[in-house]
Design an enzyme around this catalytic site. Sequence first.
Site, PDB file in Angstrom:
ATOM      1  N   GLU A   6     -60.219  34.122  89.224  1.00  0.00           N
ATOM      2  CA  GLU A   6     -59.485  32.982  89.788  1.00  0.00           C
ATOM      3  C   GLU A   6     -58.790  33.424  91.069  1.00  0.00           C
ATOM      4  O   GLU A   6     -58.086  34.433  91.079  1.00  0.00           O
ATOM      5  CB  GLU A   6     -58.445  32.460  88.793  1.00  0.00           C
ATOM      6  N   GLU A  13     -40.175  27.210  91.042  1.00  0.00           N
ATOM      7  CA  GLU A  13     -40.516  26.232  90.017  1.00  0.00           C
ATOM      8  C   GLU A  13     -40.939  26.929  88.729  1.00  0.00           C
ATOM      9  O   GLU A  13     -40.593  26.503  87.628  1.00  0.00           O
ATOM     10  CB  GLU A  13     -41.629  25.308  90.554  1.00  0.00           C
TER      11      GLU A  13
HETATM   12  P1  GTP Z   1     -55.517  27.344  82.760  1.00  0.00           P
HETATM   13  O1  GTP Z   1     -54.535  26.922  81.691  1.00  0.00           O
HETATM   14  O2  GTP Z   1     -54.990  28.516  83.549  1.00  0.00           O
HETATM   15  O3  GTP Z   1     -56.906  27.590  82.257  1.00  0.00           O
HETATM   16  O4  GTP Z   1     -55.600  26.250  83.746  1.00  0.00           O
HETATM   17  P2  GTP Z   1     -55.791  24.914  84.431  1.00  0.00           P
HETATM   18  O5  GTP Z   1     -57.218  24.551  84.486  1.00  0.00           O
HETATM   19  O6  GTP Z   1     -54.819  23.900  83.951  1.00  0.00           O
HETATM   20  O7  GTP Z   1     -55.394  25.463  85.821  1.00  0.00           O
HETATM   21  P3  GTP Z   1     -54.659  25.173  87.092  1.00  0.00           P
HETATM   22  O8  GTP Z   1     -55.660  25.390  88.154  1.00  0.00           O
HETATM   23  O9  GTP Z   1     -53.930  23.885  87.090  1.00  0.00           O
HETATM   24  O10 GTP Z   1     -53.542  26.308  87.121  1.00  0.00           O
HETATM   25  C1  GTP Z   1     -53.795  27.656  86.958  1.00  0.00           C
HETATM   26  C2  GTP Z   1     -52.651  28.490  87.532  1.00  0.00           C
HETATM   27  O11 GTP Z   1     -52.098  27.879  88.705  1.00  0.00           O
HETATM   28  C3  GTP Z   1     -51.452  28.695  86.649  1.00  0.00           C
HETATM   29  O12 GTP Z   1     -51.635  29.796  85.802  1.00  0.00           O
HETATM   30  C4  GTP Z   1     -50.333  28.957  87.667  1.00  0.00           C
HETATM   31  O13 GTP Z   1     -50.413  30.284  88.169  1.00  0.00           O
HETATM   32  C5  GTP Z   1     -50.697  28.034  88.789  1.00  0.00           C
HETATM   33  N1  GTP Z   1     -50.081  26.709  88.642  1.00  0.00           N
HETATM   34  C6  GTP Z   1     -50.706  25.558  88.311  1.00  0.00           C
HETATM   35  N2  GTP Z   1     -49.841  24.538  88.265  1.00  0.00           N
HETATM   36  C7  GTP Z   1     -48.629  25.033  88.578  1.00  0.00           C
HETATM   37  C8  GTP Z   1     -47.317  24.458  88.685  1.00  0.00           C
HETATM   38  O14 GTP Z   1     -47.081  23.280  88.477  1.00  0.00           O
HETATM   39  N3  GTP Z   1     -46.304  25.307  89.037  1.00  0.00           N
HETATM   40  C9  GTP Z   1     -46.504  26.623  89.283  1.00  0.00           C
HETATM   41  N4  GTP Z   1     -45.447  27.372  89.621  1.00  0.00           N
HETATM   42  N5  GTP Z   1     -47.723  27.196  89.170  1.00  0.00           N
HETATM   43  C10 GTP Z   1     -48.771  26.426  88.828  1.00  0.00           C
HETATM   44 MG    MG Z   2     -54.254  30.303  84.418  1.00  0.00          MG
END
Ligand code: GTP
Ligand code: MG
Length: 203
Positions: A144, A159
Amino acid sequence: MNIYGPYQVTLDKILEELLDRFKNLNSSYQQEHHQSLFEHLIGRVKSNESMIEKCQRKNLPVNTHSALKVNKDSVGLRIVCNFIDDIYLCIDMIEQMPDITIVKKKDYITNAKPNGYRSYHLIIEMELPEADCEGNLPGKYYVEIQLRTIAMDTWASLEHEMKYKHNIKNPELIGKELKRVADELASCDVSMQTIRQLIREEN
Ligand code: GTP
Ligand code: MG
């Protein structure tokens, strides 16, 4: 128990290889363009404990296949750029790497999350001469990559910290304020980009 089994070593190697690769890319970009492609870069292999916790949270069997093939963030990189344009430049360069295929793009810059979170997320598949846990040769490993500006990174750090503070008295107000700041920072990113463009046009 290590959920990654014998592949822990491979993941560590992938991380090291990618960190080196991006650092070299930044150096050569700097030499050619007299400015950096990105401001800084961090990376990690998700800890054994966090990966086990993630599998349990997602109701996946706690095994190497879930860790490496279902979850796609066992290896993670974060590239923090000075300007929004540089993020897209980095993505173009990643797309051109012969051993890498982009399998998923999430543009939370154009489409910010409702809480104000902004970043560009890529899931890439990297080919390696050693077999993966499914026996594919070359092996295919997911990574990732999160790309963001310094402003987006500052916001995300704060945040993230707030999320784990459960004794916040007025979470709605805090959330609203954070969202407002996210939008202000996004507007600053656009202004900074414009200023850089103006400077470039003068030269
Ligand atoms: P996984 O649970 O990681 O499989 O993800 P997903 O498909 O929901 O992934 P997404 O791409 O939304 O987010 C993955 C990563 O992005 C997280 O582990 C964080 O590092 C970061 N991230 C996503 N949303 C947020 C948010 O609202 N705040 C912050 N601080 N980080 C975020
Ligand atoms: Mg993640």
